[in-house]
Scaffold this motif. Structure first.
Motif, PDB file in Angstrom:
ATOM      1  N   PRO A 126      18.605   6.919   1.905  1.00 31.41           N
ATOM      2  CA  PRO A 126      17.541   7.505   2.723  1.00 31.41           C
ATOM      3  C   PRO A 126      18.128   8.239   3.918  1.00 31.41           C
ATOM      4  O   PRO A 126      19.197   7.868   4.412  1.00 31.41           O
ATOM      5  N   SER A 127      17.448   9.278   4.366  1.00 28.93           N
ATOM      6  CA  SER A 127      17.916   9.961   5.567  1.00 28.93           C
ATOM      7  C   SER A 127      17.300   9.308   6.804  1.00 28.93           C
ATOM      8  O   SER A 127      16.246   8.684   6.736  1.00 28.93           O
ATOM      9  N   VAL A 128      18.002   9.423   7.915  1.00 24.63           N
ATOM     10  CA  VAL A 128      17.531   8.886   9.179  1.00 24.63           C
ATOM     11  C   VAL A 128      17.461  10.048  10.158  1.00 24.63           C
ATOM     12  O   VAL A 128      18.466  10.730  10.372  1.00 24.63           O
ATOM     13  N   ILE A 129      16.296  10.300  10.710  1.00 21.15           N
ATOM     14  CA  ILE A 129      16.087  11.505  11.516  1.00 21.15           C
ATOM     15  C   ILE A 129      15.446  11.166  12.855  1.00 21.15           C
ATOM     16  O   ILE A 129      14.439  10.469  12.913  1.00 21.15           O
ATOM     17  N   LYS A 130      16.076  11.684  13.930  1.00 15.18           N
ATOM     18  CA  LYS A 130      15.507  11.513  15.264  1.00 15.18           C
ATOM     19  C   LYS A 130      14.487  12.612  15.516  1.00 15.18           C
ATOM     20  O   LYS A 130      14.798  13.788  15.318  1.00 15.18           O
ATOM     21  N   VAL A 131      13.289  12.246  15.913  1.00 18.55           N
ATOM     22  CA  VAL A 131      12.318  13.287  16.268  1.00 18.55           C
ATOM     23  C   VAL A 131      11.614  12.900  17.571  1.00 18.55           C
ATOM     24  O   VAL A 131      11.702  11.765  18.030  1.00 18.55           O
ATOM     25  N   VAL A 188      22.267   4.754  14.230  1.00  9.33           N
ATOM     26  CA  VAL A 188      23.486   4.185  13.639  1.00  9.33           C
ATOM     27  C   VAL A 188      23.175   2.852  12.960  1.00  9.33           C
ATOM     28  O   VAL A 188      23.579   2.583  11.825  1.00  9.33           O
ATOM     29  N   SER A 189      22.385   2.039  13.672  1.00 10.52           N
ATOM     30  CA  SER A 189      22.064   0.716  13.150  1.00 10.52           C
ATOM     31  C   SER A 189      21.218   0.803  11.868  1.00 10.52           C
ATOM     32  O   SER A 189      21.446   0.084  10.902  1.00 10.52           O
ATOM     33  N   ILE A 190      20.263   1.730  11.844  1.00 11.46           N
ATOM     34  CA  ILE A 190      19.433   1.903  10.643  1.00 11.46           C
ATOM     35  C   ILE A 190      20.301   2.382   9.479  1.00 11.46           C
ATOM     36  O   ILE A 190      20.204   1.853   8.361  1.00 11.46           O
ATOM     37  N   LEU A 191      21.164   3.356   9.757  1.00 11.89           N
ATOM     38  CA  LEU A 191      22.059   3.857   8.707  1.00 11.89           C
ATOM     39  C   LEU A 191      22.855   2.701   8.103  1.00 11.89           C
ATOM     40  O   LEU A 191      22.991   2.601   6.884  1.00 11.89           O
ATOM     41  N   VAL A 216      11.945  -0.009   1.855  1.00 15.34           N
ATOM     42  CA  VAL A 216      10.943   0.869   1.254  1.00 15.34           C
ATOM     43  C   VAL A 216      11.052   2.343   1.640  1.00 15.34           C
ATOM     44  O   VAL A 216      10.424   3.193   1.009  1.00 15.34           O
ATOM     45  N   GLY A 217      11.838   2.653   2.660  1.00 13.26           N
ATOM     46  CA  GLY A 217      11.815   4.023   3.169  1.00 13.26           C
ATOM     47  C   GLY A 217      12.644   5.008   2.370  1.00 13.26           C
ATOM     48  O   GLY A 217      13.731   4.685   1.893  1.00 13.26           O
ATOM     49  N   ASP A 218      12.140   6.231   2.208  1.00 13.54           N
ATOM     50  CA  ASP A 218      12.945   7.334   1.701  1.00 13.54           C
ATOM     51  C   ASP A 218      13.472   8.152   2.869  1.00 13.54           C
ATOM     52  O   ASP A 218      14.524   8.774   2.777  1.00 13.54           O
ATOM     53  N   VAL A 219      12.693   8.145   3.954  1.00 12.82           N
ATOM     54  CA  VAL A 219      13.116   8.808   5.190  1.00 12.82           C
ATOM     55  C   VAL A 219      12.789   7.868   6.351  1.00 12.82           C
ATOM     56  O   VAL A 219      11.673   7.339   6.422  1.00 12.82           O
ATOM     57  N   TYR A 220      13.777   7.633   7.228  1.00  7.93           N
ATOM     58  CA  TYR A 220      13.536   6.841   8.429  1.00  7.93           C
ATOM     59  C   TYR A 220      13.434   7.775   9.621  1.00  7.93           C
ATOM     60  O   TYR A 220      14.320   8.612   9.815  1.00  7.93           O
ATOM     61  N   VAL A 221      12.366   7.651  10.363  1.00  8.12           N
ATOM     62  CA  VAL A 221      12.154   8.498  11.528  1.00  8.12           C
ATOM     63  C   VAL A 221      12.312   7.645  12.779  1.00  8.12           C
ATOM     64  O   VAL A 221      11.638   6.619  12.924  1.00  8.12           O
ATOM     65  N   VAL A 243       0.823  -1.199   0.000  1.00  4.77           N
ATOM     66  CA  VAL A 243       0.000   0.000   0.000  1.00  4.77           C
ATOM     67  C   VAL A 243       0.867   1.263   0.000  1.00  4.77           C
ATOM     68  O   VAL A 243       0.636   2.179  -0.796  1.00  4.77           O
ATOM     69  N   VAL A 244       1.889   1.326   0.850  1.00  6.37           N
ATOM     70  CA  VAL A 244       2.717   2.540   0.843  1.00  6.37           C
ATOM     71  C   VAL A 244       3.498   2.680  -0.452  1.00  6.37           C
ATOM     72  O   VAL A 244       3.926   3.777  -0.798  1.00  6.37           O
ATOM     73  N   GLY A 245       3.665   1.579  -1.178  1.00  8.11           N
ATOM     74  CA  GLY A 245       4.333   1.631  -2.476  1.00  8.11           C
ATOM     75  C   GLY A 245       3.607   2.512  -3.478  1.00  8.11           C
ATOM     76  O   GLY A 245       4.170   2.909  -4.492  1.00  8.11           O
ATOM     77  N   LEU A 246       2.346   2.819  -3.204  1.00  2.00           N
ATOM     78  CA  LEU A 246       1.567   3.683  -4.086  1.00  2.00           C
ATOM     79  C   LEU A 246       2.001   5.145  -3.996  1.00  2.00           C
ATOM     80  O   LEU A 246       1.631   5.958  -4.833  1.00  2.00           O
ATOM     81  N   SER A 247       2.777   5.481  -2.980  1.00  2.00           N
ATOM     82  CA  SER A 247       3.065   6.889  -2.710  1.00  2.00           C
ATOM     83  C   SER A 247       4.332   7.368  -3.418  1.00  2.00           C
ATOM     84  O   SER A 247       5.085   6.596  -4.000  1.00  2.00           O
ATOM     85  N   HIS A 248       4.559   8.702  -3.365  1.00  2.00           N
ATOM     86  CA  HIS A 248       5.742   9.283  -4.002  1.00  2.00           C
ATOM     87  C   HIS A 248       6.962   9.216  -3.101  1.00  2.00           C
ATOM     88  O   HIS A 248       8.092   9.283  -3.569  1.00  2.00           O
ATOM     89  N   ALA A 249       6.739   9.143  -1.807  1.00  2.00           N
ATOM     90  CA  ALA A 249       7.838   9.044  -0.848  1.00  2.00           C
ATOM     91  C   ALA A 249       7.310   8.283   0.360  1.00  2.00           C
ATOM     92  O   ALA A 249       6.125   8.360   0.675  1.00  2.00           O
ATOM     93  N   VAL A 250       8.181   7.531   1.012  1.00  2.00           N
ATOM     94  CA  VAL A 250       7.756   6.710   2.140  1.00  2.00           C
ATOM     95  C   VAL A 250       8.542   7.088   3.394  1.00  2.00           C
ATOM     96  O   VAL A 250       9.771   7.074   3.397  1.00  2.00           O
ATOM     97  N   LEU A 251       7.806   7.435   4.452  1.00  2.00           N
ATOM     98  CA  LEU A 251       8.405   7.613   5.776  1.00  2.00           C
ATOM     99  C   LEU A 251       8.234   6.312   6.545  1.00  2.00           C
ATOM    100  O   LEU A 251       7.121   5.813   6.655  1.00  2.00           O
TER     101      LEU A 251
END
Lengths: 305, 305
Positions: free
Chosen positions: B217-222, B203-206, B184-189, B155-163
């Protein structure tokens, strides 16, 4: 080993060959189809699906039923389908290890299959593995899945009878109902039947399954660990197996039909994937330009010609 | 209301008509196709998929991003796809209610879609709902799924970008990887980024996502609750949205292609179901009699003619 040689060895009941055949089913579907054509004969094995939420004791229960059939001198296969969900994967693998009490017994063959990629592939692989176990002369084949999603329910649909295993206090009957489990069972097992809440769970399940017209599944309290209630479960399952042995066409047709439909589904998905590789990019371009709707583009792709 | 009238009202941005259109998508696929053909135009909305294990705070995060886009005066739609798994269903519905802070805002449209029957149907319905929101003039559409199974990932594959939203201490990165989330991620939160273990999780996701060639993909702490790191997330998402606005074909083609393929898949399954109703019983009979193998029977059924 040549496929025809492999087919012959499987038909002789050779465990190593069977194991190799199932690996083929998992990794080389085209070769597997060839192998199955070579081993084809009228299906004989009784296939018993076992499903239910994670942690309800499915594997322990299967372990006990394997004992029952081994005492009857029947050869027993177990196919455990590992769920695609990472949330439960570990538990099922742990259960596999617990069942290794039968590891030294030549009359028992246990195999795990993992869910890879599109879930339809798993149904197809499970169906082919069942057919190979049948060809290898196994009399009873257990097909175990974790009943949490549509694809798990599909897999047990391949069997001649379905045991749904529930437990008081976890994976309650409302959640089981949401997962579609209340529509697929021939026998409902309330495991850990000595635990609090088991009687009301039986009543509640009876109420739910009797709503579905034309079905009258039994609901049985057992304790797989201490053995209470296993005799009644055995009677219920054996009642279905004797219908099967007498050649009740409804049981055999149900299973064969599911195997055919699920295999056809997988075939079509494979062909669509090939078609998509060749044409989806061009169609997507037309959609992005507004020259074609998604549905129209999809209809062109689905024509498969 | 006639379909052409409904299409006109949707194109005018009428919320009640949009709501009705999405109900059509869920319940009357044939009429929905007709409706979509009537509203067709080049896709304009930016579609942002948001997925991750249950309980990682996806909805709170979407809530914050909705604020961001509302401040830019953009109209925002949210489609939350409820999982088929009964184990997590409750949580997502709870999250829906939390997002009702936007309930009075005409520029925000929130809709839950439940998974019924075969999972492919859900992808198709989500795709059509996105198309309708686009037709109704929404600028940004969030597509939220619980990332626990293959169908959610589809389902998320339908989108232009995936968080992909993860959280230290639960649904760890190894499990996320098993669920296919690392591909599948373009951005990892990493949500709740102030919690213990969040730095090592980054670090592990990177490490994991850099293994996959060609992607960065970027990895961002929020912390979605107190707002820390949301500015950096906004920058990352806006970077993708400006590529989209500049007409980067790779983003648009990826989404259109997925929509076409997933819709085609559903079309084929529908046709197979009809064919099976007519012919599977007869083919099953041949299989039970040993006159035909399952694979051969399936091949005949899959010919669909």
């Amino acid at each position: 080993m040549h496929t025809s040689q492999l087919a012959r060895r499987i038909a002789e009941g050779d465990r190593a060959a069977l194991s190799k055949g199932i690996s083929l089913v998992e990794n080389q579907p085209e070769l597997a189809s060839k192998l199955l054509a070579l081993t084809r004969r009228p299906p004989r094995a009784f296939v018993l699906g076992v499903t239910g939420p994670p942690g309800t004791g499915k594997s322990t229960l299967i372990d006990r039923l394997v004992d029952v059939y081994r005492r009857k001198k029947l050869r027993v296969g177990v196919i455990a389908v590992d769920p695609s969900s990472p949330l439960t994967g570990g538990a099922l693998l742990g259960d596999r290890i617990r069942m290794s009490g039968h590891a030294g017994d030549d009359g028992v063959f246990i195999r795990s299959m993992a869910s890879r990629g599109w879930s339809g592939g798993l149904s197809r692989a499970a169906s082919q593995a069942v057919q190979l176990m049948d060809a290898a002369g196994f009399d009873v084949v257990f097909l175990e899945t974790v009943g949490i999603g549509q694809s798990d329910i599909e897999v047990v649909g391949l069997s001649h009878a379905v045991l749904v295993v529930l437990m008081p206090g976890m994976g309650d009957e409302v959640q089981a109902s949401k997962a579609g489990l209340m529509e697929v069972g021939d026998v409902y097992v309330v495991n850990k039947g000595d635990a609090e809440g088991s009687d009301s769970m039986v009543v509640s399940i009876l109420g739910m399954v009797r709503d579905t017209k034309g079905r009258s599944p039994s609901v049985i309290k057992v304790s797989a660990l201490n053995g209470d209630g296993l005799d009644r479960l055995e009677v219920a399952v054996e009642a279905i197996r004797s219908r099967f042995k007498r050649g009740d066409p409804s049981l055999r047709l149900r299973s064969a039909k599911e195997m055919i439909v699920q295999t056809a589904r997988w075939d079509l998905m494979q062909r669509l994937d090939e078609e998509a590789d060749a044409r989806a990019e061009g169609l997507a371009r037309l959609v992005v330009e507004g020259k074609l709707g998604v549905d129209e583009a999809a209809a062109r792709l689905a024509r498969l010609r």
